[in-house]
Design a protein around this motif. Structure first.
Motif, PDB file in Angstrom:
ATOM      1  N   GLU A 159      22.606  23.902  16.379  1.00 13.59           N
ATOM      2  CA  GLU A 159      21.565  23.837  15.351  1.00 13.59           C
ATOM      3  C   GLU A 159      20.188  24.116  15.952  1.00 13.59           C
ATOM      4  O   GLU A 159      19.405  24.918  15.415  1.00 13.59           O
ATOM      5  CB  GLU A 159      21.580  22.463  14.692  1.00 13.59           C
ATOM      6  N   ALA A 160      19.892  23.470  17.076  1.00 13.18           N
ATOM      7  CA  ALA A 160      18.583  23.658  17.709  1.00 13.18           C
ATOM      8  C   ALA A 160      18.384  25.104  18.149  1.00 13.18           C
ATOM      9  O   ALA A 160      17.293  25.682  17.989  1.00 13.18           O
ATOM     10  CB  ALA A 160      18.452  22.719  18.907  1.00 13.18           C
ATOM     11  N   LYS A 161      19.426  25.714  18.697  1.00 15.26           N
ATOM     12  CA  LYS A 161      19.323  27.111  19.151  1.00 15.26           C
ATOM     13  C   LYS A 161      19.102  28.060  17.978  1.00 15.26           C
ATOM     14  O   LYS A 161      18.305  29.004  18.069  1.00 15.26           O
ATOM     15  CB  LYS A 161      20.592  27.504  19.915  1.00 15.26           C
ATOM     16  N   LEU A 162      19.798  27.832  16.888  1.00  8.92           N
ATOM     17  CA  LEU A 162      19.635  28.711  15.728  1.00  8.92           C
ATOM     18  C   LEU A 162      18.208  28.640  15.182  1.00  8.92           C
ATOM     19  O   LEU A 162      17.625  29.656  14.788  1.00  8.92           O
ATOM     20  CB  LEU A 162      20.648  28.342  14.642  1.00  8.92           C
ATOM     21  N   LEU A 177      13.349  29.841   4.169  1.00 10.01           N
ATOM     22  CA  LEU A 177      14.655  30.274   3.686  1.00 10.01           C
ATOM     23  C   LEU A 177      15.633  30.418   4.849  1.00 10.01           C
ATOM     24  O   LEU A 177      16.799  30.017   4.749  1.00 10.01           O
ATOM     25  CB  LEU A 177      14.533  31.608   2.942  1.00 10.01           C
ATOM     26  N   ALA A 178      15.148  30.966   5.971  1.00  9.36           N
ATOM     27  CA  ALA A 178      16.017  31.127   7.141  1.00  9.36           C
ATOM     28  C   ALA A 178      16.496  29.771   7.656  1.00  9.36           C
ATOM     29  O   ALA A 178      17.680  29.605   8.006  1.00  9.36           O
ATOM     30  CB  ALA A 178      15.274  31.881   8.245  1.00  9.36           C
ATOM     31  N   ASN A 179      15.604  28.791   7.703  1.00  9.24           N
ATOM     32  CA  ASN A 179      16.001  27.463   8.166  1.00  9.24           C
ATOM     33  C   ASN A 179      16.962  26.795   7.188  1.00  9.24           C
ATOM     34  O   ASN A 179      17.835  26.024   7.586  1.00  9.24           O
ATOM     35  CB  ASN A 179      14.765  26.596   8.383  1.00  9.24           C
ATOM     36  N   THR A 180      16.819  27.102   5.901  1.00 10.73           N
ATOM     37  CA  THR A 180      17.780  26.612   4.913  1.00 10.73           C
ATOM     38  C   THR A 180      19.165  27.196   5.184  1.00 10.73           C
ATOM     39  O   THR A 180      20.182  26.508   5.076  1.00 10.73           O
ATOM     40  CB  THR A 180      17.321  26.985   3.494  1.00 10.73           C
ATOM     41  N   LEU A 185      24.645  26.407   7.214  1.00  7.88           N
ATOM     42  CA  LEU A 185      25.702  26.777   8.161  1.00  7.88           C
ATOM     43  C   LEU A 185      26.144  25.561   8.972  1.00  7.88           C
ATOM     44  O   LEU A 185      27.341  25.288   9.121  1.00  7.88           O
ATOM     45  CB  LEU A 185      25.174  27.891   9.072  1.00  7.88           C
ATOM     46  N   ILE A 186      25.170  24.804   9.487  1.00  9.80           N
ATOM     47  CA  ILE A 186      25.498  23.607  10.264  1.00  9.80           C
ATOM     48  C   ILE A 186      26.163  22.560   9.373  1.00  9.80           C
ATOM     49  O   ILE A 186      27.095  21.858   9.790  1.00  9.80           O
ATOM     50  CB  ILE A 186      24.235  23.028  10.927  1.00  9.80           C
ATOM     51  N   VAL A 244      17.100  14.263  17.278  1.00 11.10           N
ATOM     52  CA  VAL A 244      16.304  14.587  18.469  1.00 11.10           C
ATOM     53  C   VAL A 244      16.434  16.045  18.898  1.00 11.10           C
ATOM     54  O   VAL A 244      15.680  16.505  19.752  1.00 11.10           O
ATOM     55  CB  VAL A 244      16.670  13.662  19.654  1.00 11.10           C
ATOM     56  N   THR A 245      17.389  16.788  18.317  1.00 11.43           N
ATOM     57  CA  THR A 245      17.561  18.185  18.744  1.00 11.43           C
ATOM     58  C   THR A 245      17.213  19.197  17.672  1.00 11.43           C
ATOM     59  O   THR A 245      17.171  20.405  17.951  1.00 11.43           O
ATOM     60  CB  THR A 245      19.033  18.452  19.148  1.00 11.43           C
ATOM     61  N   GLN A 246      16.967  18.776  16.448  1.00  7.85           N
ATOM     62  CA  GLN A 246      16.949  19.663  15.300  1.00  7.85           C
ATOM     63  C   GLN A 246      16.227  20.985  15.532  1.00  7.85           C
ATOM     64  O   GLN A 246      16.725  22.044  15.208  1.00  7.85           O
ATOM     65  CB  GLN A 246      16.353  18.942  14.097  1.00  7.85           C
ATOM     66  N   HIS A 247      15.027  20.938  16.088  1.00 10.63           N
ATOM     67  CA  HIS A 247      14.282  22.171  16.340  1.00 10.63           C
ATOM     68  C   HIS A 247      14.020  22.396  17.829  1.00 10.63           C
ATOM     69  O   HIS A 247      13.237  23.269  18.191  1.00 10.63           O
ATOM     70  CB  HIS A 247      12.972  22.166  15.559  1.00 10.63           C
ATOM     71  N   GLY A 248      14.667  21.613  18.661  1.00  7.91           N
ATOM     72  CA  GLY A 248      14.557  21.827  20.105  1.00  7.91           C
ATOM     73  C   GLY A 248      13.163  21.604  20.647  1.00  7.91           C
ATOM     74  O   GLY A 248      12.757  22.245  21.619  1.00  7.91           O
ATOM     75  N   ASP A 249      12.407  20.670  20.059  1.00  7.53           N
ATOM     76  CA  ASP A 249      11.021  20.465  20.474  1.00  7.53           C
ATOM     77  C   ASP A 249      10.896  19.602  21.729  1.00  7.53           C
ATOM     78  O   ASP A 249       9.933  19.746  22.478  1.00  7.53           O
ATOM     79  CB  ASP A 249      10.220  19.821  19.332  1.00  7.53           C
ATOM     80  N   ASN A 250      11.829  18.688  21.942  1.00 11.64           N
ATOM     81  CA  ASN A 250      11.765  17.815  23.113  1.00 11.64           C
ATOM     82  C   ASN A 250      13.179  17.614  23.640  1.00 11.64           C
ATOM     83  O   ASN A 250      13.832  16.612  23.363  1.00 11.64           O
ATOM     84  CB  ASN A 250      11.134  16.469  22.741  1.00 11.64           C
TER      85      ASN A 250
END
Length: 295
Positions: A159-162, A177-180, A185-186, A244-250
């Motif tokens: 998910e974080a990588k996508l 829309l892309a994040n939706t 998908l996840i 903690v991983t959703q957008h790979g910020d930390n």
């Protein structure tokens, strides 16, 4: 490669299970702990239970999408496809040489349709990156350990990588829309995982019923109830990982969270714990390689 779920480049919004041949699995013991990694068994599931499993865990930061929201997202994606020509990767792409699930294939196609750069070379790079992330999320989950916690780590990191690929290849105006699309998908991957857990639990209930073990029957029923209410131990673990991983910020915090969760596996053997830790190190190496590929 044969892909279903996409008709003339249009996403119909209907999740489909991957057409994979299930591996052989050991018999289920009536005394075996339920809340650990299990593989699928053929057990009938009520339509109501299946519908509940299609929702992402309520423990995540974002609430599950309502049926109306999902329909609206599907409508927007389909409208986009109607006004844009289908995006097709070069026939030499690895995309065609690996079997993705129908839901993964729909997600890839939909994201390509939103790409900032529509030149063939750029689309091929985007396709290769998406394919690598999705295939690693499947194959890498069994390098050293195939426990439920390792599979949950794989889903969270995928998910974080996508989301990172969305930031790289898609303009800000189309990212919502892309994040939706990524979340959908996840969500399908999570639903498939939870459906397998429910199938195995119901199979274990059948075994317990035949043995006449009242306590085991009660325990299994209680677990099924928690699973159907998105409140099982596995679901809570995955929700915490996704937070903690959703957008790979930390990712330092994310991998520390993974490590702490491994420490809580008190019922696992030393060999299993070592496998989980090796799996975690493999995921760290993959993440570092992925970040370098974005530069």
């Amino acid at each position: 490669m044969s892909i279903t779920g996409v008709t003339n480049g249009i996403y119909d919004g209907i999740p489909r299970d991957p057409a994979a041949t299930p591996a052989a699995h050991p018999a289920i013991s009536a005394t075996e702990p339920l809340e650990k990694d299990q593989s699928s068994a053929v057990v009938a599931i009520s339509p109501e239970a299946v519908n509940r499993l299609k929702q992402t865990s309520s423990e995540t930061e974002k609430p599950p999408l309502s049926e109306e929201q999902q329909q609206e997202n599907s409508r927007k994606i389909n409208e986009l496809k109607l006004v844009s020509p289908p995006v097709i990767p070069a026939t030499s792409a690895d995309f065609y040489n690996d079997v993705l699930s129908p839901d993964d294939a729909v997600g890839v196609s939909s994201l390509l349709g939103l790409a900032r750069d529509s030149t063939q070379s750029s689309l091929d790079k985007f396709t290769a990156a998406l394919h690598k992330v999705l295939s690693e999320g499947t194959a890498a989950a069994n390098l050293y350990d195939n426990s439920d916690i390792s599979k949950a780590m794989a889903i969270s990191l995928t998910e974080a990588k996508l989301h990172k690929l969305v930031d790289k290849y898609i303009d800000s105006g189309s990212r919502d829309l892309a994040n939706t699309i990524v979340d959908t998908l996840i969500g399908h991957q999570v639903a498939s995982r939870e459906q397998s857990s429910l199938q195995l639990a119901q199979a274990a209930l059948t075994v317990a019923g035949k043995s006449g073990d009242g306590k085991q029957i009660a325990d299994v029923k209680a677990y099924i109830s928690r699973l159907e209410q998105d409140n099982s131990h596995q679901q809570q673990q995955l929700a915490a990982m996704q937070n903690v991983t959703q957008h790979g910020d930390n990712m330092d915090e994310a991998f520390a969270t993974f490590s702490a969760m491994i420490d809580t596996q008190t019922e696992a053997t030393t060999q299993n714990i070592n496998g989980m830790r090796k799996q975690l190190e493999a995921y760290k190496a993959q993440w570092q390689a992925f970040i370098k590929s974005l530069i």
